[in-house]
Write a protein that holds these residues in place. Structure first.
Motif, PDB file in Angstrom:
ATOM      1  N   GLY A  94       0.816  -1.217   0.000  1.00  0.00           N
ATOM      2  CA  GLY A  94       0.000   0.000   0.000  1.00  0.00           C
ATOM      3  C   GLY A  94       0.847   1.264   0.000  1.00  0.00           C
ATOM      4  O   GLY A  94       0.550   2.235  -0.698  1.00  0.00           O
ATOM      5  N   TRP A 118      -9.055  10.486  -1.060  1.00  0.00           N
ATOM      6  CA  TRP A 118      -9.446   9.087  -1.268  1.00  0.00           C
ATOM      7  C   TRP A 118      -8.678   8.167  -0.321  1.00  0.00           C
ATOM      8  O   TRP A 118      -9.207   7.209   0.211  1.00  0.00           O
ATOM      9  CB  TRP A 118      -9.171   8.649  -2.717  1.00  0.00           C
ATOM     10  N   ALA A 122     -10.130   5.549   3.044  1.00  0.00           N
ATOM     11  CA  ALA A 122      -9.886   4.131   2.768  1.00  0.00           C
ATOM     12  C   ALA A 122      -8.984   3.528   3.839  1.00  0.00           C
ATOM     13  O   ALA A 122      -9.205   2.404   4.302  1.00  0.00           O
ATOM     14  CB  ALA A 122      -9.255   3.965   1.382  1.00  0.00           C
TER      15      ALA A 122
ATOM     16  N   ALA B  84      -8.148   7.790  -8.208  1.00  0.00           N
ATOM     17  CA  ALA B  84      -8.946   7.478  -7.017  1.00  0.00           C
ATOM     18  C   ALA B  84      -8.872   5.994  -6.670  1.00  0.00           C
ATOM     19  O   ALA B  84      -8.735   5.624  -5.502  1.00  0.00           O
ATOM     20  CB  ALA B  84     -10.393   7.898  -7.245  1.00  0.00           C
ATOM     21  N   LEU B  86      -6.517   3.761  -7.391  1.00  0.00           N
ATOM     22  CA  LEU B  86      -5.178   3.417  -6.890  1.00  0.00           C
ATOM     23  C   LEU B  86      -4.999   3.872  -5.446  1.00  0.00           C
ATOM     24  O   LEU B  86      -4.554   3.116  -4.577  1.00  0.00           O
ATOM     25  CB  LEU B  86      -4.115   4.066  -7.780  1.00  0.00           C
ATOM     26  N   LEU B  87      -5.363   5.127  -5.168  1.00  0.00           N
ATOM     27  CA  LEU B  87      -5.180   5.669  -3.816  1.00  0.00           C
ATOM     28  C   LEU B  87      -6.133   5.014  -2.824  1.00  0.00           C
ATOM     29  O   LEU B  87      -5.780   4.831  -1.658  1.00  0.00           O
ATOM     30  CB  LEU B  87      -5.380   7.186  -3.821  1.00  0.00           C
ATOM     31  N   GLY B  88      -7.326   4.654  -3.285  1.00  0.00           N
ATOM     32  CA  GLY B  88      -8.284   3.966  -2.406  1.00  0.00           C
ATOM     33  C   GLY B  88      -7.751   2.595  -2.000  1.00  0.00           C
ATOM     34  O   GLY B  88      -7.764   2.223  -0.818  1.00  0.00           O
ATOM     35  N   ALA B  90      -4.611   1.656  -2.104  1.00  0.00           N
ATOM     36  CA  ALA B  90      -3.414   1.886  -1.300  1.00  0.00           C
ATOM     37  C   ALA B  90      -3.797   2.181   0.150  1.00  0.00           C
ATOM     38  O   ALA B  90      -3.213   1.630   1.087  1.00  0.00           O
ATOM     39  CB  ALA B  90      -2.603   3.050  -1.880  1.00  0.00           C
TER      40      ALA B  90
END
Lengths: 143, 144
Positions: A94, A118, A122, B84, B86-88, B90
């Motif tokens: 990540g 974002w 998450a 969005a 990719l970052l979500g 991650a």
């Protein structure tokens, strides 16, 4: 003083992250890009932090207890388990994908970049899922 | 995209992070691990005693960028992908992995290594390795 010391610690931590470049995902990903646009700067962040923290912790822990509490809250485990390694491996994927780890992501939140907006929710969802997963495991074991 | 090599600013930033960890340890006897601090304010609530200080620390962290702006007159430099998805993904992996593995770059990478914890050294080597591989795949295999 209790509140001020913690607030000061948070502010100092965030300022350190910004000054060092950790709060810039492009810089983090360049540090991780050995075979591309490698930027070794971030090795100095960890180096600088450990250089100060290692002797500092040693000195502080010679006292019987911290200033505002009765005891130090230190991790006591020394065993290796699958959770530690699988968790760290997942975290690393990540970190590489987004260029953010938790501290810099929170610090960068007020800057309001779309990617950060974002990433942070998450991340919070990921934390809650992991917490429920690990506590339900403990319950199952207890039964 | 290239970024400048900034050894002095990065070293000094690292020193500030280290000082913050010492303040938290000296005052409250706690590890400055951001994933742990975040997890303490989220459900299920396990460590209620650490809740107020965790919230205050996070407020300090959130005030750093506005203070930086006030003092320097410029927002901190950053480039964040607008992807969005990719970052979500991650974010999910970072949140899940750091709680599963009991720490992140700060808790394991700075505080744990400074305490000479074998678990933290193992965790740091592991996440560095998967992060290097991930960026290699992202930039040189999938495309840049």
């Amino acid at each position: 003083m209790r509140i001020l010391s913690t607030l000061f610690a948070g502010l100092l931590f965030g300022t350190g992250l910004i000054l060092s470049g950790m709060a810039n995902p492009a810089k983090v990903q360049n540090f991780l890009d050995l075979f591309g646009t490698w930027d070794p700067s971030l090795a100095f962040v960890m180096g600088g932090a450990i250089m100060v923290t290692a002797p500092g912790f040693w000195f502080v822990q010679k006292r019987a207890k911290p200033l505002f509490h009765d005891a130090f809250h230190l991790p006591t485990r020394t065993d290796f388990d699958a959770r530690l390694i699988v968790g760290a491996a997942t975290f690393g994927v990540g970190w590489g994908l987004g260029g953010f780890c938790p501290g810099p992501a929170v610090t960068a939140l007020p800057l309001g970049a779309i990617g950060t907006l974002w990433f942070v929710p998450a991340m919070l969802v990921g934390i809650v899922v992991a917490k429920y997963a690990t506590t339900s495991q403990r319950k199952t074991l207890a039964v | 995209m290239e970024t400048d090599f900034t050894p002095f600013a990065s070293l000094l930033g690292g020193v500030l992070i280290g000082l913050s960890a010492i303040v938290l340890m000296a005052a409250h006897g706690r590890i400055a691990g951001i994933s742990g601090i975040l997890s303490r304010i989220l459900p299920p609530m396990v460590d209620k005693a650490g809740l107020p200080q965790s919230i205050i620390f996070l407020i300090g962290l959130l005030l750093a960028a506005p203070l930086w702006f006030l003092l320097t007159g410029a927002a901190p430099v950053q480039v964040v992908s607008n992807n969005a998805l990719l970052l979500g993904i991650a974010g999910l992996l970072v949140g899940f992995g750091s709680v599963m593995g009991n720490g992140c770059t700060s808790g394991h990478g700075v505080c744990g290594i400074s305490r000479g914890s074998a678990r933290s050294i193992a965790a740091t080597l592991t996440f560095m390795a998967t992060a290097f591989v991930t960026v290699f795949v992202l930039r040189h295999v999938v495309g840049g």
